[in-house]
Design a protein around this motif. Structure first.
Motif, PDB file in Angstrom:
ATOM      1  N   GLU A  59      -7.130   5.755   0.543  1.00 16.12           N
ATOM      2  CA  GLU A  59      -7.841   4.277   0.999  1.00 16.12           C
ATOM      3  C   GLU A  59      -7.350   3.607  -0.368  1.00 16.12           C
ATOM      4  OE1 GLU A  59     -11.415   2.002   1.603  1.00 16.12           O
ATOM      5  OE2 GLU A  59     -12.069   3.897   1.669  1.00 16.12           O
ATOM      6  N   ILE A  60      -6.331   2.488   0.204  1.00 17.08           N
ATOM      7  CA  ILE A  60      -5.208   1.713  -1.237  1.00 17.08           C
ATOM      8  C   ILE A  60      -6.399  -0.044   0.292  1.00 17.08           C
ATOM      9  CG2 ILE A  60      -3.463  -0.011  -1.637  1.00 17.08           C
ATOM     10  CD1 ILE A  60      -3.932   3.137  -2.730  1.00 17.08           C
ATOM     11  N   GLY A  61      -7.346  -0.905  -0.688  1.00 13.26           N
ATOM     12  CA  GLY A  61      -7.467  -2.346  -0.642  1.00 13.26           C
ATOM     13  C   GLY A  61      -6.651  -3.033  -1.148  1.00 13.26           C
ATOM     14  N   ILE A  62      -5.860  -4.129  -0.740  1.00 16.48           N
ATOM     15  CA  ILE A  62      -4.752  -4.730  -0.884  1.00 16.48           C
ATOM     16  C   ILE A  62      -5.759  -6.299  -0.751  1.00 16.48           C
ATOM     17  CG2 ILE A  62      -2.900  -5.808  -0.705  1.00 16.48           C
ATOM     18  CD1 ILE A  62      -2.548  -3.497  -1.406  1.00 16.48           C
TER      19      ILE A  62
ATOM     20  N   ALA B  96       1.144  -1.072   0.010  1.00 19.42           N
ATOM     21  CA  ALA B  96       0.074   0.336   0.130  1.00 19.42           C
ATOM     22  C   ALA B  96       0.876   1.162  -0.213  1.00 19.42           C
ATOM     23  CB  ALA B  96      -1.396   0.021   0.893  1.00 19.42           C
ATOM     24  N   LEU B  97       1.373   1.251   0.551  1.00 18.28           N
ATOM     25  CA  LEU B  97       2.957   2.887   0.285  1.00 18.28           C
ATOM     26  C   LEU B  97       3.968   2.165  -0.241  1.00 18.28           C
ATOM     27  CD1 LEU B  97       3.921   2.115   4.763  1.00 18.28           C
ATOM     28  CD2 LEU B  97       2.704   4.158   3.419  1.00 18.28           C
ATOM     29  N   LYS B  98       3.615   1.801  -1.059  1.00 10.93           N
ATOM     30  CA  LYS B  98       4.806   1.930  -2.213  1.00 10.93           C
ATOM     31  C   LYS B  98       4.164   2.366  -3.500  1.00 10.93           C
ATOM     32  CE  LYS B  98       6.954  -0.569  -5.454  1.00 10.93           C
ATOM     33  NZ  LYS B  98       7.606  -2.567  -6.154  1.00 10.93           N
ATOM     34  N   ALA B  99       2.100   2.137  -3.448  1.00 10.57           N
ATOM     35  CA  ALA B  99       1.472   2.523  -4.365  1.00 10.57           C
ATOM     36  C   ALA B  99       0.778   4.193  -3.692  1.00 10.57           C
ATOM     37  CB  ALA B  99      -0.266   1.456  -4.449  1.00 10.57           C
ATOM     38  N   ALA B 100       1.031   4.812  -3.127  1.00 10.31           N
ATOM     39  CA  ALA B 100       0.453   6.080  -2.283  1.00 10.31           C
ATOM     40  C   ALA B 100       1.707   5.803  -0.985  1.00 10.31           C
ATOM     41  CB  ALA B 100      -0.543   5.413  -2.353  1.00 10.31           C
TER      42      ALA B 100
ATOM     43  N   LYS C 190       1.004   8.587   5.356  1.00  6.35           N
ATOM     44  CA  LYS C 190       1.411   7.510   6.687  1.00  6.35           C
ATOM     45  C   LYS C 190       0.196   7.249   7.214  1.00  6.35           C
ATOM     46  CE  LYS C 190       1.202   9.148  11.643  1.00  6.35           C
ATOM     47  NZ  LYS C 190       1.637   8.179  12.032  1.00  6.35           N
ATOM     48  N   ILE C 191      -0.058   5.789   7.258  1.00  4.38           N
ATOM     49  CA  ILE C 191      -1.006   5.234   7.409  1.00  4.38           C
ATOM     50  C   ILE C 191      -1.555   5.869   8.795  1.00  4.38           C
ATOM     51  CG2 ILE C 191      -2.863   3.141   8.133  1.00  4.38           C
ATOM     52  CD1 ILE C 191       0.778   1.448   6.324  1.00  4.38           C
ATOM     53  N   VAL C 192      -3.103   6.502   8.817  1.00  5.88           N
ATOM     54  CA  VAL C 192      -3.626   6.575   9.799  1.00  5.88           C
ATOM     55  C   VAL C 192      -5.092   5.708  10.043  1.00  5.88           C
ATOM     56  CG1 VAL C 192      -3.329   8.849   9.292  1.00  5.88           C
ATOM     57  CG2 VAL C 192      -5.555   7.922   7.918  1.00  5.88           C
ATOM     58  N   GLU C 193      -5.283   4.706   9.906  1.00  7.64           N
ATOM     59  CA  GLU C 193      -6.080   3.608   9.874  1.00  7.64           C
ATOM     60  C   GLU C 193      -6.041   2.074   9.243  1.00  7.64           C
ATOM     61  OE1 GLU C 193     -10.706   2.890  10.043  1.00  7.64           O
ATOM     62  OE2 GLU C 193     -10.260   4.695   9.852  1.00  7.64           O
ATOM     63  N   SER C 194      -6.609   1.066   9.885  1.00 10.50           N
ATOM     64  CA  SER C 194      -6.003  -0.415   8.750  1.00 10.50           C
ATOM     65  C   SER C 194      -7.307  -0.809   9.055  1.00 10.50           C
ATOM     66  CB  SER C 194      -4.446  -0.604   8.713  1.00 10.50           C
ATOM     67  OG  SER C 194      -4.207  -0.932  10.136  1.00 10.50           O
ATOM     68  N   ASP C 195      -7.867  -1.386   8.184  1.00  8.65           N
ATOM     69  CA  ASP C 195      -8.469  -3.033   8.739  1.00  8.65           C
ATOM     70  C   ASP C 195      -8.432  -4.455   8.082  1.00  8.65           C
ATOM     71  OD1 ASP C 195     -10.902  -1.566  10.076  1.00  8.65           O
ATOM     72  OD2 ASP C 195     -11.423  -0.082   8.705  1.00  8.65           O
TER      73      ASP C 195
ATOM     74  N   VAL D  83      -6.681  -3.718  -4.878  1.00  9.04           N
ATOM     75  CA  VAL D  83      -8.192  -4.695  -5.451  1.00  9.04           C
ATOM     76  C   VAL D  83      -8.796  -2.475  -5.172  1.00  9.04           C
ATOM     77  CG1 VAL D  83      -8.352  -6.627  -5.305  1.00  9.04           C
ATOM     78  CG2 VAL D  83      -8.909  -4.688  -3.134  1.00  9.04           C
ATOM     79  N   GLU D  84      -8.320  -2.199  -4.252  1.00  5.98           N
ATOM     80  CA  GLU D  84      -8.814  -0.716  -4.662  1.00  5.98           C
ATOM     81  C   GLU D  84      -7.582   0.947  -4.412  1.00  5.98           C
ATOM     82  OE1 GLU D  84     -12.067   2.273  -2.235  1.00  5.98           O
ATOM     83  OE2 GLU D  84     -11.758   0.325  -1.289  1.00  5.98           O
TER      84      GLU D  84
END
Length: 96
Positions: free
Chosen positions: A74-77, A40-44, A47-52, A85-86
């Motif tokens: 928002e990045i979906g893996i 996710a961080l490579k794509a965007a 700073k990650i502020v929330e993860s689920d 996937v998002e």
């Protein structure tokens, strides 16, 4: 059976449903949270502020809200394949 005894049975009925396996538990992901964060961080970058770990559109995925300046990316893996996937943007304060 009086009204009070009917209500007393509700917790027992709920427990029976949970124990019967009708409640689906999240499967163990093949892609770890750490691996998904790196993707996710490579794509965007940011700073990650929330993860689920969530099921969305029929697939289990890792979802990360990444702050990039004033916007949230928002990045979906996919938790099985590790594919993105998002990739979408939301305004700070918005929840989807």
């Amino acid at each position: 059976m009086n009204r009070t005894s009917q209500f007393a049975l509700l917790p027992l009925a709920a427990m029976a449903i949970l124990l019967s396996g009708t409640a689906s538990a999240a499967p163990k992901p093949k892609v770890s949270k750490t691996q998904a964060e790196a993707i996710a961080l490579k794509a965007a970058p940011g700073k990650i502020v929330e993860s689920d770990y969530e099921k969305e559109d029929g697939i289990w995925r890792w979802s990360f809200d990444i702050r990039q300046g004033k916007r949230i990316h928002e990045i979906g893996i996919d938790a099985i394949t590790g594919k993105i996937v998002e990739s979408s943007f939301e305004n700070p304060g918005n929840k989807d």
